[in-house]
Design a protein around this motif. Sequence first.
Motif, mmCIF file in Angstrom:
data_model
loop_
_atom_site.group_PDB
_atom_site.id
_atom_site.type_symbol
_atom_site.label_atom_id
_atom_site.label_comp_id
_atom_site.label_asym_id
_atom_site.label_seq_id
_atom_site.Cartn_x
_atom_site.Cartn_y
_atom_site.Cartn_z
ATOM 1 N N HIS A 157 0.888 -1.163 0.000
ATOM 2 C CA HIS A 157 0.000 0.000 0.000
ATOM 3 C C HIS A 157 0.924 1.210 0.000
ATOM 4 N N ASN A 158 0.954 1.960 -1.094
ATOM 5 C CA ASN A 158 1.971 3.009 -1.234
ATOM 6 C C ASN A 158 1.471 4.380 -0.797
ATOM 7 N N LEU A 159 2.399 5.184 -0.282
ATOM 8 C CA LEU A 159 2.069 6.567 0.043
ATOM 9 C C LEU A 159 2.207 7.449 -1.201
ATOM 10 N N ASP A 160 2.864 6.903 -2.211
ATOM 11 C CA ASP A 160 3.033 7.528 -3.532
ATOM 12 C C ASP A 160 3.918 8.769 -3.548
ATOM 13 N N THR A 161 3.565 9.834 -2.752
ATOM 14 C CA THR A 161 4.377 11.049 -2.810
ATOM 15 C C THR A 161 4.307 11.735 -1.454
ATOM 16 N N ASP A 177 -5.906 8.455 4.942
ATOM 17 C CA ASP A 177 -6.525 7.152 4.616
ATOM 18 C C ASP A 177 -5.424 6.117 4.377
ATOM 19 N N ARG A 178 -4.388 6.547 3.655
ATOM 20 C CA ARG A 178 -3.300 5.604 3.335
ATOM 21 C C ARG A 178 -2.591 5.184 4.623
ATOM 22 N N LEU A 179 -2.292 6.176 5.475
ATOM 23 C CA LEU A 179 -1.576 5.863 6.721
ATOM 24 C C LEU A 179 -2.410 4.955 7.618
ATOM 25 N N LEU A 229 7.817 6.882 -12.358
ATOM 26 C CA LEU A 229 6.580 6.968 -13.141
ATOM 27 C C LEU A 229 6.744 6.345 -14.522
ATOM 28 N N VAL A 230 5.840 5.426 -14.845
ATOM 29 C CA VAL A 230 5.742 4.925 -16.213
ATOM 30 C C VAL A 230 4.645 5.776 -16.855
ATOM 31 N N PRO A 231 5.025 6.689 -17.766
ATOM 32 C CA PRO A 231 4.005 7.592 -18.288
ATOM 33 C C PRO A 231 3.006 6.823 -19.152
HETATM 34 N N1 SAM Z 1 -5.415 -0.169 -6.140
HETATM 35 C C1 SAM Z 1 -4.423 -0.455 -5.179
HETATM 36 C C2 SAM Z 1 -3.774 0.764 -4.609
HETATM 37 O O1 SAM Z 1 -3.679 1.803 -5.271
HETATM 38 O O2 SAM Z 1 -3.308 0.695 -3.473
HETATM 39 C C3 SAM Z 1 -3.353 -1.404 -5.682
HETATM 40 C C4 SAM Z 1 -2.868 -1.356 -7.105
HETATM 41 S S1 SAM Z 1 -1.952 0.093 -7.555
HETATM 42 C C5 SAM Z 1 -1.781 -0.104 -9.303
HETATM 43 C C6 SAM Z 1 -0.328 -0.200 -6.888
HETATM 44 C C7 SAM Z 1 0.717 0.873 -7.022
HETATM 45 O O3 SAM Z 1 1.271 0.872 -8.327
HETATM 46 C C8 SAM Z 1 0.297 2.307 -6.827
HETATM 47 O O4 SAM Z 1 0.204 2.652 -5.482
HETATM 48 C C9 SAM Z 1 1.406 3.077 -7.506
HETATM 49 O O5 SAM Z 1 2.414 3.414 -6.572
HETATM 50 C C10 SAM Z 1 1.955 2.087 -8.535
HETATM 51 N N2 SAM Z 1 1.696 2.565 -9.906
HETATM 52 C C11 SAM Z 1 0.511 2.539 -10.553
HETATM 53 N N3 SAM Z 1 0.630 3.062 -11.796
HETATM 54 C C12 SAM Z 1 1.924 3.440 -11.948
HETATM 55 C C13 SAM Z 1 2.664 4.055 -12.994
HETATM 56 N N4 SAM Z 1 2.093 4.409 -14.143
HETATM 57 N N5 SAM Z 1 3.986 4.282 -12.812
HETATM 58 C C14 SAM Z 1 4.577 3.931 -11.637
HETATM 59 N N6 SAM Z 1 3.930 3.359 -10.612
HETATM 60 C C15 SAM Z 1 2.611 3.112 -10.742
#
Ligand code: SAM
Length: 320
Positions: A157-161, A177-179, A229-231
Amino acid sequence: MNATTAPASSLTLEGVEALLRRPLLELVFEAATVHRQHHDPTKIQCSQLVSIKTGSCPEDCGYCSQSAHNKTSIEREKLLSVPLVLEEARKAKEGGADRFCMGAAWRGVRDGKEFDSVLEMVEGVKEMGLEACVTLGMLNGEQAGRLKDAGLDYYNHNLDTGRSHYENVVTTRCYDDRLETLQTVRDSGINVCAGGILGLGESLTARAELLLELASLSPQPESIPVNRLVPVEGTPMGETPEITWQEWVAFIAATRILVPKTILRLSAGRQELPEAAQALCFLAGANSIFVGDKLLTTPNPAPGTDAALLASLGLSPVGE
Ligand code: SAM
Ligand code: DTB
Ligand code: SF4
């Protein structure tokens, strides 16, 4: 698992920013030193991903091919069947993976037939002798307990940024929510896999905030995936300028210094990263990759290419 608390002296935003700004090779040298104190520097943990439920996600993550808010060209799919997923796991094991990660494009887990199937998938993956990881969005304590009972090793479960940049990326949920979900996972006794994405147009400060959040989790995450990031065409972030490989290496090195015991994964975005830069990341403490030619919906380096890269660097998968 080996979880720890980061050196308190570095845990200020200014301290983390200063770390990210240090001369790159100094930073890599220190990270490599820390890495060798806690890990076998010749071993790489290899995870393989499968998207068990693809597309139509109600969340509006600006980077994601699977959000229903984004006009992308991916094929939507219902939840895959248990036998099909277990066949993928078998192939992953045969290919040398030691962990199998199942991702669903859900906002969160809902009780019912689909979640029951996911529990069966986890049990099946464990029976094969693989570690099991899932990423299913938000979940409650009871659901986490059922995953733990099924044998789940890691929940991703990612915090993303960083917190200050979050609302520029996602609006359908908030940082807390994430935390909260991460705390639920922690309380259930499942290992925490939490990381982020670089290249979402974030400032260096936002990047430092992300690292500070991750390093301040107590205990620290057992696994940190760092995605580049994979665009994806049709997403709001599809045209975001790429980060340099130097920025990527610096983040990996700083993460290793602040979270010495975690498994640190070079996750999405390796395909576009020069092999020499990947090598520098391994030196700086990255000790995990995704293997297999597909991530969830985007490409990953071919297995032969990765095997040759690891061998050329004197590295080997932990499963070997
Ligand atoms: N839906 C769930 C969630 O968001 O927690 C799980 C699946 S989601 C695709 C898992 C992770 O993939 C995301 O939190 C994000 O960090 C990563 N991710 C998704 N699309 C991406 C992209 N285009 N480039 C890099 N990382 C990506
Ligand atoms: C993570 O941090 N990276 C993986 C995994 N956790 C689930 C997902 C990467 C997805 C990359 C974009 C795609 O293939 O759709
Ligand atoms: Fe949905 Fe996860 Fe993609 Fe966000 S990252 S849109 S929650 S699948």
